[in-house]
Write an enzyme that holds these catalytic residues in place. Structure first.
Site, PDB file in Angstrom:
ATOM      1  N   GLY A  12       0.811  -1.221   0.000  1.00 13.90           N
ATOM      2  CA  GLY A  12       0.000   0.000   0.000  1.00 13.90           C
ATOM      3  C   GLY A  12       0.834   1.256   0.000  1.00 13.90           C
ATOM      4  O   GLY A  12       0.543   2.210   0.729  1.00 13.90           O
ATOM      5  N   ALA A  13       1.858   1.283  -0.847  1.00 17.35           N
ATOM      6  CA  ALA A  13       2.859   2.349  -0.749  1.00 17.35           C
ATOM      7  C   ALA A  13       2.762   3.417  -1.826  1.00 17.35           C
ATOM      8  O   ALA A  13       3.677   4.221  -1.979  1.00 17.35           O
ATOM      9  CB  ALA A  13       4.260   1.735  -0.776  1.00 17.35           C
ATOM     10  N   ASN A  14       1.660   3.472  -2.543  1.00 14.38           N
ATOM     11  CA  ASN A  14       1.567   4.471  -3.611  1.00 14.38           C
ATOM     12  C   ASN A  14       1.043   5.818  -3.128  1.00 14.38           C
ATOM     13  O   ASN A  14       0.896   6.751  -3.905  1.00 14.38           O
ATOM     14  CB  ASN A  14       0.675   3.956  -4.748  1.00 14.38           C
ATOM     15  CG  ASN A  14      -0.756   3.711  -4.306  1.00 14.38           C
ATOM     16  OD1 ASN A  14      -0.988   2.817  -3.496  1.00 14.38           O
ATOM     17  ND2 ASN A  14      -1.701   4.488  -4.813  1.00 14.38           N
ATOM     18  N   GLY A  16       0.194   8.341   0.868  1.00 17.12           N
ATOM     19  CA  GLY A  16       0.146   8.439   2.323  1.00 17.12           C
ATOM     20  C   GLY A  16       1.424   8.044   3.039  1.00 17.12           C
ATOM     21  O   GLY A  16       2.539   8.331   2.581  1.00 17.12           O
ATOM     22  N   ILE A  17       1.249   7.379   4.176  1.00 17.54           N
ATOM     23  CA  ILE A  17       2.387   6.989   5.005  1.00 17.54           C
ATOM     24  C   ILE A  17       3.303   6.037   4.251  1.00 17.54           C
ATOM     25  O   ILE A  17       4.536   6.120   4.357  1.00 17.54           O
ATOM     26  CB  ILE A  17       1.896   6.340   6.313  1.00 17.54           C
ATOM     27  CG1 ILE A  17       1.108   7.345   7.153  1.00 17.54           C
ATOM     28  CG2 ILE A  17       3.080   5.809   7.134  1.00 17.54           C
ATOM     29  CD1 ILE A  17       0.429   6.732   8.376  1.00 17.54           C
ATOM     30  N   GLY A  18       2.723   5.138   3.468  1.00 16.07           N
ATOM     31  CA  GLY A  18       3.535   4.180   2.731  1.00 16.07           C
ATOM     32  C   GLY A  18       4.480   4.844   1.753  1.00 16.07           C
ATOM     33  O   GLY A  18       5.670   4.489   1.681  1.00 16.07           O
ATOM     34  N   SER A 142      -2.290   0.700  15.204  1.00 12.30           N
ATOM     35  CA  SER A 142      -2.907   1.955  15.638  1.00 12.30           C
ATOM     36  C   SER A 142      -3.155   1.893  17.130  1.00 12.30           C
ATOM     37  O   SER A 142      -3.398   0.815  17.688  1.00 12.30           O
ATOM     38  CB  SER A 142      -4.241   2.161  14.910  1.00 12.30           C
ATOM     39  OG  SER A 142      -4.977   3.224  15.489  1.00 12.30           O
ATOM     40  N   TYR A 165     -12.500  -1.588  12.436  1.00  9.72           N
ATOM     41  CA  TYR A 165     -11.116  -1.113  12.365  1.00  9.72           C
ATOM     42  C   TYR A 165     -10.357  -1.399  13.654  1.00  9.72           C
ATOM     43  O   TYR A 165      -9.253  -1.956  13.625  1.00  9.72           O
ATOM     44  CB  TYR A 165     -11.093   0.386  12.068  1.00  9.72           C
ATOM     45  CG  TYR A 165      -9.693   0.928  11.893  1.00  9.72           C
ATOM     46  CD1 TYR A 165      -9.001   0.742  10.705  1.00  9.72           C
ATOM     47  CD2 TYR A 165      -9.054   1.618  12.931  1.00  9.72           C
ATOM     48  CE1 TYR A 165      -7.712   1.234  10.543  1.00  9.72           C
ATOM     49  CE2 TYR A 165      -7.773   2.107  12.779  1.00  9.72           C
ATOM     50  CZ  TYR A 165      -7.102   1.908  11.578  1.00  9.72           C
ATOM     51  OH  TYR A 165      -5.813   2.384  11.434  1.00  9.72           O
TER      52      TYR A 165
END
Length: 242
Positions: A12-14, A16-18, A142, A165
């Site tokens: 999920g690195a495309n 935000g934090i990633g 989290s 979540y």
């Protein structure tokens, strides 16, 4: 590129934090695989970083698709032959329902990405991690997954009583502990990380922390040496209660 260059995969690195984690690790000389469900989006994200000399590589990766995960592992094996660091960053928050109203379909979708996804990806990457000396796994969790904190009415996010979540992150925390126990004698360092309430698409950019601040916490635990902790839950302020 040198044989000593360490390799990291971030799911999920495309964005935000990633993506910011990818930028910071690439700046430190890591070879970074930017995991993304859509390869074109991943390549565009890399280009947006404007780091032409960095070794950033988009790789198709859907953590809910076993075939996609297996193909990613085969690609990294063919291109590099090992993996030093795995960062389980991909996550979703699609249901705001409290425990009495949460739909099981939303629970299943959330667990597919936030729990079963990291398990599937970690298991697939273990052979490559075992070929490396570093052997680091970072699970993006989290503070909302802390059972202890939810027991205190003065907890800053006590009112964020989201079943799907919060429970998924608690489950990921437990997987972190169990896996760390199992692989401790093999020299692994496996930890859960709370990046804090960060402004990303996950919360419609309502978070109070920047992606730079959040990614710095991830990078700290992704770059551990052999004396680093194993089986813990951390934020930039130190250890967190489970």
């Amino acid at each position: 590129m040198t044989s000593a260059q360490r390799t990291v995969l971030i799911s999920g690195a495309n964005k935000g934090i990633g993506l910011e984690t990818a930028r910071q690790l690439a700046a430190e000389g890591y070879r970074v695989y930017v995991g993304t469900r859509d390869l074109a989006n991943g390549q565009a994200a890399i280009e947006s970083l404007h780091l032409p000399d960095a070794d950033l590589r988009a790789i198709q990766l859907d953590v809910t698709d076993a075939a996609s995960v297996a193909a990613a592992a085969a690609q990294i094996d063919a291109e590099v032959g090992q993996l030093d660091v795995l960062i389980n960053n991909a996550g979703i928050a699609i249901d705001l329902a409290p425990p009495s109203q949460v739909g099981l379909d939303k629970m299943r979708q959330t667990y597919d990405v936030n729990v079963y996804g990291p398990i599937t990806l970690t298991q697939a990457m273990l052979p490559l991690l075992r070929k490396a000396q570093t052997r680091v796994v970072v699970n993006l969790s989290s503070e909302l997954g802390s059972t202890t904190l939810h027991g205190y009415p003065d907890f800053a996010y006590y009112g964020v009583n989201l079943a799907a979540y919060n429970m998924s992150k608690a489950a990921l925390n437990m997987y972190t502990v169990l896996l760390a126990k199992e692989l401790r004698d093999e020299g692994f360092h496996i930890n859960a990380i709370n990046p804090g309430y960060t402004a990303t698409d996950l919360n419609n950019h309502q978070g109070t922390r920047s992606v730079q601040q959040a990614a710095a916490v991830v990078v700290k635990y992704a770059t551990l040496d052999k004396s680093g902790p194993n089986g813990g839950f951390y934020t930039d302020g130190g250890a967190m209660p489970w």
